[in-house]
Write an enzyme that holds these catalytic residues in place. Sequence first.
Site, PDB file in Angstrom:
ATOM      1  N   ILE A 128       0.857  -1.183   0.000  1.00  0.00           N
ATOM      2  CA  ILE A 128       0.000   0.000   0.000  1.00  0.00           C
ATOM      3  C   ILE A 128       0.891   1.231   0.000  1.00  0.00           C
ATOM      4  CG2 ILE A 128      -1.783   1.280   1.239  1.00  0.00           C
ATOM      5  CD1 ILE A 128      -2.713  -1.339   2.463  1.00  0.00           C
ATOM      6  N   ASP A 129       0.911   1.939  -1.134  1.00  0.00           N
ATOM      7  CA  ASP A 129       1.696   3.166  -1.267  1.00  0.00           C
ATOM      8  C   ASP A 129       0.843   4.345  -0.832  1.00  0.00           C
ATOM      9  OD1 ASP A 129       3.795   1.686  -2.397  1.00  0.00           O
ATOM     10  OD2 ASP A 129       2.955   1.904  -4.415  1.00  0.00           O
ATOM     11  N   CYS A 130       1.416   5.221  -0.019  1.00  0.00           N
ATOM     12  CA  CYS A 130       0.636   6.309   0.579  1.00  0.00           C
ATOM     13  C   CYS A 130       1.282   7.668   0.335  1.00  0.00           C
ATOM     14  CB  CYS A 130       0.512   6.097   2.094  1.00  0.00           C
ATOM     15  SG  CYS A 130      -0.060   4.468   2.569  1.00  0.00           S
ATOM     16  N   GLY A 140      -1.898   5.573  -3.175  1.00  0.00           N
ATOM     17  CA  GLY A 140      -1.483   5.815  -4.545  1.00  0.00           C
ATOM     18  C   GLY A 140      -1.304   4.519  -5.313  1.00  0.00           C
ATOM     19  N   GLN A 170       4.036   1.703   2.534  1.00  0.00           N
ATOM     20  CA  GLN A 170       5.112   2.530   2.000  1.00  0.00           C
ATOM     21  C   GLN A 170       4.705   3.998   1.877  1.00  0.00           C
ATOM     22  OE1 GLN A 170       8.616   2.306  -1.219  1.00  0.00           O
ATOM     23  NE2 GLN A 170       6.727   1.348  -1.870  1.00  0.00           N
TER      24      GLN A 170
END
Length: 256
Positions: A128-130, A140, A170
Amino acid sequence: MRPRIIPVLLLDSRRRLVKTRCFGNEVYVGDPFNVIRIFNEKEVDEICVFDINASIEDRRPDVGFISELASECFMPLSYGGGVRSVADATPIFAVGVEKIVLGRAGVDAVVVRTLADSFGSQAVAVCIDCRRINNDWRVGLDRGRIITDVDPVTRARAVEQAGAGEIILQSIEGDGERKGYNVDLISAVSTAVNVPVVALGGAGNVSHLIEGLRAGASAVASGSAFIFIGRLRAVLITYPSPEDIKDIFAGSGVLS
């Protein structure tokens, strides 16, 4: 089980090892096979390899190349990049990879559930990109090119419900900056789910790893902390010594 300390290796479209900052500004840092051999000697806990452009370029995983990587890797190996289905994942597991990491495909609960049912939740992680938008965190996709209106806690709960056995959390703005993890983000997501959360994005030294574990992460991961040294970001492949690892656990309140 004690927390894991995980080097993360990024591959570009030419299968070169690169490092990014805030998901851009790719810098070549070496040959992935040579770096994996060094990490073998350092007896690292686990290693993650991400093909960072596979989804953007609509490429399926190169199983032949992944097989070569796995044959050189003496520690547990996770792989992410272009995996969307059981058909994609099956040959990857067959060559020795222990865990797949979903990026864009992790948004699809059906994909996550199908993979978890086929291979077991322990073999499926979702990254999970944040990115922080007006003091709120948003998820994101596609290396941050798309920012959704979903917050990380909601996404984390959804992928856990779908069957993922691990979440890699992340921070896009922390990527490559070596200024430390965002501990508030780690704490919020870690307390919201029951699966392990791996902190990624921002670590630059041992003290940052300690902070990530204190915030509730089950494992701490980094590229920069194990690849660069010094203010000028000289390339030097490192990993905490056994003594450093004891200090990390002692400082974080975790017993080895």
